[in-house]
Design an enzyme around this catalytic site. Sequence first.
Site, mmCIF file in Angstrom:
data_model
loop_
_atom_site.group_PDB
_atom_site.id
_atom_site.type_symbol
_atom_site.label_atom_id
_atom_site.label_comp_id
_atom_site.label_asym_id
_atom_site.label_seq_id
_atom_site.Cartn_x
_atom_site.Cartn_y
_atom_site.Cartn_z
ATOM 1 N N SER A 70 -1.617 -10.674 -14.179
ATOM 2 C CA SER A 70 -1.103 -10.210 -15.476
ATOM 3 C C SER A 70 0.117 -9.328 -15.261
ATOM 4 O O SER A 70 0.160 -8.539 -14.319
ATOM 5 C CB SER A 70 -2.180 -9.397 -16.208
ATOM 6 O OG SER A 70 -1.644 -8.903 -17.422
ATOM 7 N N ALA A 103 0.796 -1.234 0.000
ATOM 8 C CA ALA A 103 0.000 0.000 0.000
ATOM 9 C C ALA A 103 0.829 1.285 0.000
ATOM 10 O O ALA A 103 0.357 2.330 -0.434
ATOM 11 C CB ALA A 103 -0.939 -0.009 1.202
ATOM 12 N N ALA A 104 2.060 1.211 0.486
ATOM 13 C CA ALA A 104 2.886 2.431 0.531
ATOM 14 C C ALA A 104 3.790 2.560 -0.697
ATOM 15 O O ALA A 104 4.549 3.519 -0.825
ATOM 16 C CB ALA A 104 3.743 2.426 1.797
ATOM 17 N N HIS A 137 12.016 1.215 -18.434
ATOM 18 C CA HIS A 137 11.330 1.559 -17.183
ATOM 19 C C HIS A 137 12.224 2.469 -16.326
ATOM 20 O O HIS A 137 13.432 2.540 -16.540
ATOM 21 C CB HIS A 137 10.999 0.309 -16.364
ATOM 22 C CG HIS A 137 9.818 -0.446 -16.896
ATOM 23 N ND1 HIS A 137 9.937 -1.374 -17.886
ATOM 24 C CD2 HIS A 137 8.492 -0.397 -16.572
ATOM 25 C CE1 HIS A 137 8.740 -1.882 -18.150
ATOM 26 N NE2 HIS A 137 7.845 -1.304 -17.373
ATOM 27 N N ARG A 194 4.808 2.592 -4.982
ATOM 28 C CA ARG A 194 4.400 3.470 -6.103
ATOM 29 C C ARG A 194 3.001 3.098 -6.587
ATOM 30 O O ARG A 194 2.131 3.949 -6.743
ATOM 31 C CB ARG A 194 5.413 3.348 -7.264
ATOM 32 C CG ARG A 194 6.675 4.185 -7.096
ATOM 33 C CD ARG A 194 7.657 3.940 -8.229
ATOM 34 N NE ARG A 194 8.219 2.612 -8.142
ATOM 35 C CZ ARG A 194 9.281 2.286 -7.395
ATOM 36 N NH1 ARG A 194 9.910 3.213 -6.721
ATOM 37 N NH2 ARG A 194 9.717 1.039 -7.354
ATOM 38 N N LYS A 199 13.080 0.012 -10.899
ATOM 39 C CA LYS A 199 12.524 -1.319 -11.200
ATOM 40 C C LYS A 199 13.553 -2.406 -10.914
ATOM 41 O O LYS A 199 14.719 -2.281 -11.277
ATOM 42 C CB LYS A 199 12.042 -1.380 -12.660
ATOM 43 C CG LYS A 199 11.348 -2.685 -12.996
ATOM 44 C CD LYS A 199 10.469 -2.585 -14.225
ATOM 45 C CE LYS A 199 9.818 -3.906 -14.575
ATOM 46 N NZ LYS A 199 8.899 -4.381 -13.528
HETATM 47 N N1 LIG Z 1 0.916 -5.694 -13.733
HETATM 48 C C1 LIG Z 1 0.964 -4.374 -13.864
HETATM 49 O O1 LIG Z 1 0.159 -3.750 -14.582
HETATM 50 C C2 LIG Z 1 2.012 -3.626 -13.124
HETATM 51 C C3 LIG Z 1 2.868 -4.306 -12.341
HETATM 52 N N2 LIG Z 1 3.775 -3.643 -11.556
HETATM 53 C C4 LIG Z 1 4.559 -4.480 -10.670
HETATM 54 O O2 LIG Z 1 4.097 -4.253 -9.342
HETATM 55 C C5 LIG Z 1 5.173 -4.474 -8.426
HETATM 56 C C6 LIG Z 1 5.325 -3.262 -7.507
HETATM 57 O O3 LIG Z 1 5.732 -2.144 -8.262
HETATM 58 P P1 LIG Z 1 5.947 -0.723 -7.555
HETATM 59 O O4 LIG Z 1 4.714 -0.283 -6.868
HETATM 60 O O5 LIG Z 1 6.560 0.147 -8.573
HETATM 61 O O6 LIG Z 1 7.056 -1.111 -6.471
HETATM 62 P P2 LIG Z 1 7.334 -0.474 -5.029
HETATM 63 O O7 LIG Z 1 8.633 -1.008 -4.578
HETATM 64 O O8 LIG Z 1 7.108 0.995 -5.085
HETATM 65 O O9 LIG Z 1 6.149 -1.094 -4.136
HETATM 66 C C7 LIG Z 1 6.134 -2.410 -3.646
HETATM 67 C C8 LIG Z 1 5.642 -2.349 -2.233
HETATM 68 O O10 LIG Z 1 5.451 -3.675 -1.737
HETATM 69 C C9 LIG Z 1 5.946 -3.692 -0.399
HETATM 70 N N3 LIG Z 1 6.215 -5.035 0.085
HETATM 71 C C10 LIG Z 1 7.370 -5.758 0.068
HETATM 72 N N4 LIG Z 1 7.219 -6.925 0.739
HETATM 73 C C11 LIG Z 1 5.939 -6.936 1.206
HETATM 74 C C12 LIG Z 1 5.202 -7.839 2.010
HETATM 75 N N5 LIG Z 1 5.727 -8.977 2.486
HETATM 76 N N6 LIG Z 1 3.918 -7.526 2.314
HETATM 77 C C13 LIG Z 1 3.365 -6.377 1.892
HETATM 78 N N7 LIG Z 1 4.020 -5.456 1.143
HETATM 79 C C14 LIG Z 1 5.296 -5.738 0.791
HETATM 80 C C15 LIG Z 1 7.186 -2.814 -0.474
HETATM 81 O O11 LIG Z 1 7.612 -2.438 0.818
HETATM 82 P P3 LIG Z 1 9.198 -2.090 1.080
HETATM 83 O O12 LIG Z 1 9.553 -1.031 0.087
HETATM 84 O O13 LIG Z 1 9.223 -1.641 2.507
HETATM 85 O O14 LIG Z 1 9.935 -3.381 0.832
HETATM 86 C C16 LIG Z 1 6.666 -1.652 -1.292
HETATM 87 O O15 LIG Z 1 5.999 -0.690 -0.509
HETATM 88 C C17 LIG Z 1 6.399 -4.785 -9.286
HETATM 89 O O16 LIG Z 1 6.548 -6.178 -9.397
HETATM 90 C C18 LIG Z 1 6.024 -4.184 -10.638
HETATM 91 O O17 LIG Z 1 6.700 -4.778 -11.707
HETATM 92 C C19 LIG Z 1 3.874 -2.300 -11.546
HETATM 93 C C20 LIG Z 1 3.043 -1.550 -12.348
HETATM 94 C C21 LIG Z 1 2.045 -2.163 -13.212
HETATM 95 O O1 LIG Z 2 7.663 -1.977 -12.408
HETATM 96 C C1 LIG Z 2 6.931 -1.225 -13.079
HETATM 97 O O2 LIG Z 2 6.895 0.001 -12.897
HETATM 98 C C2 LIG Z 2 6.061 -1.825 -14.102
HETATM 99 N N1 LIG Z 2 6.015 -3.127 -14.145
HETATM 100 C C3 LIG Z 2 5.220 -3.909 -15.024
HETATM 101 C C4 LIG Z 2 6.120 -4.801 -15.855
HETATM 102 O O3 LIG Z 2 7.061 -5.408 -15.302
HETATM 103 O O4 LIG Z 2 5.874 -4.931 -17.058
HETATM 104 C C5 LIG Z 2 4.207 -3.122 -15.795
HETATM 105 C C6 LIG Z 2 4.567 -1.713 -16.119
HETATM 106 O O5 LIG Z 2 5.291 -1.670 -17.301
HETATM 107 C C7 LIG Z 2 5.243 -0.969 -14.992
#
Ligand SMILES: NC(=O)C1=CN([C@@H]2O[C@H](COP(=O)(O)OP(=O)(O)OC[C@H]3O[C@@H](n4cnc5c(N)ncnc54)[C@H](OP(=O)(O)O)[C@@H]3O)[C@@H](O)[C@H]2O)C=CC1
Ligand SMILES: O=C(O)C1=N[C@H](C(=O)O)C[C@H](O)C1
Length: 266
Positions: free
Chosen positions: A121, A8-9, A154, A11, A158
Amino acid sequence: MKIAIAGAAGRMGRVLTRIVHETEGLEVAGGIEPKGSSAVGADMGELAGLGPLGVKITDEPLALFTRIEGLIDFTVPKATLALAELSAQARIVHVIGTTGIDKEGDEKIKAAARHARIVKSGNMSLGVNLLAALVRKVAATLGPDFDIEVLEMHHKHKIDAPSGTALLLGQAAAEGRKLDLTKSSVRARDGHTGARPEGHIGFATLRGGSVVGEHTVMFAGPDERIELTHRAASRDLFARGAVRATLWAQDKKPGLYSMADVLGLE
Ligand SMILES: NC(=O)C1=CN([C@@H]2O[C@H](COP(=O)(O)OP(=O)(O)OC[C@H]3O[C@@H](n4cnc5c(N)ncnc54)[C@H](OP(=O)(O)O)[C@@H]3O)[C@@H](O)[C@H]2O)C=CC1
Ligand SMILES: O=C(O)C1=N[C@H](C(=O)O)C[C@H](O)C1
């Protein structure tokens, strides 16, 4: 429908809080972060820039699962696999956006989907899933003299490569060409590689700055090249897709679904 957001915290987590809050019929019911995170105890609305919502982030997800109907999870593979087990026990909807999950992890998610309704997905946007359908068709239509390369860029934070989207697009191209992606993909080239063999699908990864996500599938043939590109302008589109998947899955049977299922693209 009461929704918890894992990561939740992060991106995506902050954007998801806002989009879930704005969606009629959905309620932000909880947020999960790992043990030791400085975000534990924070108000989710404050983190998402909405002002206080009165919903705090927890590092004890177990209690949450007794009162939620859906979990939207954009975290890391280890967290997603642990949460999928809890989703199966609670028989709820689990939307997984997390990328970088390996084959063994995919098997665990498949097992969890015997009881939970899971939508997973590598990219939740309408545009990318439409692009995948186009890539499959173009790959099937063009002959093997058109070499297929997938290029992605990206932001510098990432942590996995190639992106989940690049792999999704590569898989679509492989299906169009009737190839097994695990045997035909080339993920790195360095040094004296020799000439490009026919039937390979190449991946190239760029990282830098704040780029949200850009993907191009190239079909490079004799004297001409076709390029199909998607550019994400913000993270809202991923969050909107995840919300659409959550609403779609609420009346489905337990199972593992894709965004193509949600969007009716296949
Ligand atoms: N399918 C899609 O359309 C998309 C997929 N993504 C994917 O989503 C994922 C997250 O991306 P993004 O938001 O940029 O990454 P971030 O690192 O900003 O966010 C991930 C969050 O998950 C937390 N986290 C880690 N371990 C746990 C746990 N055990 N329980 C709960 N929370 C946890 C992290 O905490 P902490 O930082 O404290 O470790 C962090 O706050 C990536 O795998 C990305 O590739 C992203 C965008 C689109
Ligand atoms: O980590 C990201 O930011 C994103 N991850 C997804 C991926 O691995 O394809 C989707 C999006 O492109 C953003």
